[in-house]
Design a protein around this motif. Structure first.
Motif, mmCIF file in Angstrom:
data_model
loop_
_atom_site.group_PDB
_atom_site.id
_atom_site.type_symbol
_atom_site.label_atom_id
_atom_site.label_comp_id
_atom_site.label_asym_id
_atom_site.label_seq_id
_atom_site.Cartn_x
_atom_site.Cartn_y
_atom_site.Cartn_z
ATOM 1 N N GLN A 1 47.825 59.473 41.997
ATOM 2 C CA GLN A 1 47.515 59.533 40.562
ATOM 3 C C GLN A 1 47.918 58.258 39.844
ATOM 4 O O GLN A 1 47.177 57.736 39.008
ATOM 5 C CB GLN A 1 48.212 60.736 39.905
ATOM 6 N N MET A 2 49.117 57.751 40.163
ATOM 7 C CA MET A 2 49.564 56.515 39.503
ATOM 8 C C MET A 2 48.722 55.323 39.966
ATOM 9 O O MET A 2 48.451 54.397 39.190
ATOM 10 C CB MET A 2 51.042 56.282 39.793
ATOM 11 N N GLN A 3 48.287 55.345 41.219
ATOM 12 C CA GLN A 3 47.406 54.290 41.717
ATOM 13 C C GLN A 3 46.074 54.309 40.968
ATOM 14 O O GLN A 3 45.587 53.271 40.513
ATOM 15 C CB GLN A 3 47.145 54.470 43.222
ATOM 16 N N ALA A 4 45.499 55.511 40.827
ATOM 17 C CA ALA A 4 44.219 55.638 40.109
ATOM 18 C C ALA A 4 44.363 55.161 38.667
ATOM 19 O O ALA A 4 43.493 54.457 38.135
ATOM 20 C CB ALA A 4 43.742 57.090 40.148
ATOM 21 N N SER A 5 45.471 55.528 38.042
ATOM 22 C CA SER A 5 45.736 55.119 36.657
ATOM 23 C C SER A 5 45.879 53.601 36.555
ATOM 24 O O SER A 5 45.385 52.977 35.607
ATOM 25 C CB SER A 5 47.005 55.814 36.157
ATOM 26 N N ALA A 6 46.541 52.996 37.535
ATOM 27 C CA ALA A 6 46.694 51.539 37.548
ATOM 28 C C ALA A 6 45.347 50.833 37.729
ATOM 29 O O ALA A 6 45.095 49.789 37.115
ATOM 30 C CB ALA A 6 47.657 51.119 38.659
ATOM 31 N N ILE A 7 44.475 51.420 38.558
ATOM 32 C CA ILE A 7 43.131 50.843 38.741
ATOM 33 C C ILE A 7 42.365 50.898 37.421
ATOM 34 O O ILE A 7 41.688 49.927 37.041
ATOM 35 C CB ILE A 7 42.368 51.577 39.871
ATOM 36 N N VAL A 8 42.473 52.029 36.714
ATOM 37 C CA VAL A 8 41.815 52.147 35.396
ATOM 38 C C VAL A 8 42.354 51.074 34.442
ATOM 39 O O VAL A 8 41.596 50.429 33.710
ATOM 40 C CB VAL A 8 42.015 53.558 34.804
ATOM 41 N N LYS A 9 43.662 50.855 34.475
ATOM 42 C CA LYS A 9 44.281 49.837 33.609
ATOM 43 C C LYS A 9 43.732 48.444 33.944
ATOM 44 O O LYS A 9 43.445 47.638 33.059
ATOM 45 C CB LYS A 9 45.798 49.864 33.785
ATOM 46 N N PHE A 10 43.562 48.179 35.248
ATOM 47 C CA PHE A 10 43.009 46.891 35.680
ATOM 48 C C PHE A 10 41.576 46.713 35.171
ATOM 49 O O PHE A 10 41.209 45.653 34.655
ATOM 50 C CB PHE A 10 43.050 46.805 37.207
ATOM 51 N N ILE A 11 40.776 47.762 35.316
ATOM 52 C CA ILE A 11 39.380 47.707 34.845
ATOM 53 C C ILE A 11 39.351 47.496 33.328
ATOM 54 O O ILE A 11 38.555 46.705 32.809
ATOM 55 C CB ILE A 11 38.619 49.000 35.234
ATOM 56 N N LYS A 12 40.239 48.185 32.637
ATOM 57 C CA LYS A 12 40.313 48.072 31.176
ATOM 58 C C LYS A 12 40.618 46.634 30.749
ATOM 59 O O LYS A 12 40.037 46.109 29.795
ATOM 60 C CB LYS A 12 41.384 49.034 30.643
ATOM 61 N N GLU A 13 41.525 45.984 31.488
ATOM 62 C CA GLU A 13 41.837 44.575 31.197
ATOM 63 C C GLU A 13 40.613 43.692 31.416
ATOM 64 O O GLU A 13 40.341 42.773 30.645
ATOM 65 C CB GLU A 13 42.987 44.104 32.084
ATOM 66 N N LYS A 14 39.859 43.996 32.475
ATOM 67 C CA LYS A 14 38.634 43.223 32.752
ATOM 68 C C LYS A 14 37.595 43.414 31.656
ATOM 69 O O LYS A 14 36.779 42.532 31.397
ATOM 70 C CB LYS A 14 38.025 43.647 34.105
ATOM 71 N N GLU A 15 37.632 44.604 31.024
ATOM 72 C CA GLU A 15 36.675 44.935 29.967
ATOM 73 C C GLU A 15 37.245 44.658 28.574
ATOM 74 O O GLU A 15 36.903 45.323 27.599
ATOM 75 C CB GLU A 15 36.247 46.401 30.095
ATOM 76 N N LYS A 16 38.166 43.694 28.513
ATOM 77 C CA LYS A 16 38.740 43.214 27.244
ATOM 78 C C LYS A 16 39.403 44.328 26.422
ATOM 79 O O LYS A 16 39.326 44.361 25.195
ATOM 80 C CB LYS A 16 37.678 42.494 26.401
ATOM 81 N N GLY A 17 40.027 45.278 27.148
ATOM 82 C CA GLY A 17 40.871 46.253 26.459
ATOM 83 C C GLY A 17 40.210 47.544 26.028
ATOM 84 O O GLY A 17 40.861 48.385 25.400
ATOM 85 N N SER A 18 38.931 47.749 26.367
ATOM 86 C CA SER A 18 38.281 49.006 25.982
ATOM 87 C C SER A 18 37.316 49.483 27.064
ATOM 88 O O SER A 18 36.520 48.700 27.592
ATOM 89 C CB SER A 18 37.509 48.838 24.673
ATOM 90 N N LEU A 19 37.392 50.781 27.364
ATOM 91 C CA LEU A 19 36.461 51.404 28.312
ATOM 92 C C LEU A 19 35.535 52.398 27.615
ATOM 93 O O LEU A 19 34.777 53.105 28.279
ATOM 94 C CB LEU A 19 37.250 52.120 29.417
#
Length: 408
Positions: free
Chosen positions: A120-138
């Protein structure tokens, strides 16, 4: 060791368990054991099969009770099958980067340790990484979760659902039947869905199949991020050019630049005691990860000896205490040459995870390159999910949770 070196996931097991055994041999050769206590082990082949995992455990548990290690099943399904048995037998079980996630709550699961970082924490960290790539918003983005249809693959779903609500992205979950070499229908659906990203929870042959399928349907590999069990050379090398740009989470680096890995090759293989038939696997992601898991085992025994007596063999209960009181700092990792094999780990009665962090790596066509710093999953969002699940389990099983305030 309830291991697997044959069967559909045998190639992965060979690398992981090879690294694990090589580190145990290394400690015996280099330090004459843990504070002078030689390490012994016995291996039992499960073929990643739950029923065989139980058979192996029953065959080995009486020996383990004399001096318990802990047990590393390297299988979420086998971990689920053994979680009640190990508790009843008072034999600690380490689930390093896999297993039953709500066992983070040691008040309910005193003998189970989902160490380093949970699914779960890994999945959450991946989402955080994607969010950073998308300039802070998903918001408004579409993410597909493509997963191995097993206990392993299903573990992160609840976390991703919560992340989708919080970050306002659309989540589509798509299962793939074991062993995962048939994915045509799933990738047709992905092509129709046109997601912005695919978060991928594969294992074994499923991984190279998915990477090749992504190329076939034209889905960009740099928008596809796998779990740490979908990010090894066993996955990318067979996929050839299709793998270039593909990313995955990890907690350990590849390569022999890690001093401990280079020294294992020198000391263990120099003495003719290496566990691997194929020495080219030394320094691969899964080999190094096997070493990292063995480091945790040895450090837990070492910690137990601090309390219960250096130079003595430890019981399961004593090693359980060691696992629950780990405090592996960067300084300690550097001391043993294991920098970049693990994040800092600090466990307690109410936190059997110890870290919650990952890095993201990317395949450049020849090797894995780390492309992020440590990323911690959203603990505020995810840890209450563990707690609620563990408390429900305790209620169903009639378990009275320990008071962790008294375990400090």
């Amino acid at each position: 060791m309830v291991s697997y070196r044959v069967g559909p996931y045998g190639a992965n097991g060979q690398s992981f368990f090879g690294g694990f055994v090589d580190y145990l041999s290394y400690v015996n050769l280099k330090e004459h054991g843990i504070n002078g206590v030689k390490i012994v082990w016995e291996e039992c082949e499960t073929e990643y099969n739950n029923a065989k995992g139980i058979e192996c455990y029953e065959r080995l548990k009486d020996k383990a009770k004399i001096s318990a290690g802990p047990i590393h099943p390297m299988s979420t399904g086998i971990s689920y099958a053994l979680i009640d048995k190990t508790a009843a037998d008072q034999i600690p079980m380490a689930m390093v980067g896999y297993g039953r996630t709500d066992a983070v709550d040691g008040s309910v699961f005193p003998y189970a340790f989902p160490l380093v970082t949970t699914y779960q924490m890994q999945a959450s960290a991946i989402v955080k990484f994607i969010k950073e790539k998308e300039k802070g918003s998903l918001e408004g983005k579409k993410i597909v979760f493509l997963y191995h249809d097993s206990a392993y693959g299903k573990e992160p779903i609840v976390a991703l659902q919560e992340e989708a609500k919080l970050n306002k992205f659309e989540l589509t979950v798509i299962p793939v039947a074991h062993p995962g070499n048939e994915q045509g229908a799933q990738w047709l659906k992905i092509r129709q869905e046109k997601p912005d990203y695919v978060i991928f929870w594969g294992w074994g042959v499923m991984n190279q199949t998915a990477i090749k399928a992504a190329q076939k349907v034209g889905f960009p590999r740099d928008k596809m991020i796998g779990s740490w069990w979908a990010g090894s050379e066993e996955d990318t090398v067979p996929a050839g050019d299709a793998a270039k740009g593909y990313m995955s989470a990890t907690w350990n680096v590849a390569g022999k630049d890690v001093p401990l890995i280079a020294d294992i090759e020198k000391v263990v293989y120099g003495a003719g005691q290496g566990n691997l038939g194929d020495k080219s696997k030394i320094g691969t992601i899964l080999y190094n990860r096997g070493v990292s898991a063995a480091v945790l085992s040895v450090e837990a025994v070492r910690k137990a000896q601090e309390k219960y007596g250096e130079g003595k063999a430890m019981t399961g209960e004593q090693v359980r205490w060691g696992l629950e009181n780990l405090d592996i700092t960067d300084a300690r990792l550097k001391e043993i040459g294991a920098t970049n094999l693990l994040p800092e780990i600090k466990t307690s009665c109410d936190n059997h995870e110890g870290s919650g962090k990952v890095k993201i790596q990317q395949w450049d066509g020849e090797k894995w390159v780390v492309v992020s710093d440590w990323i911690e999953g959203n603990k505020t969002l995810i840890h209450p999910l563990f707690k609620a699940s563990a408390q429900q389990y305790a209620k169903e099983k009639g378990i009275t949770p320990r008071d962790c305030t008294k375990e400090m």
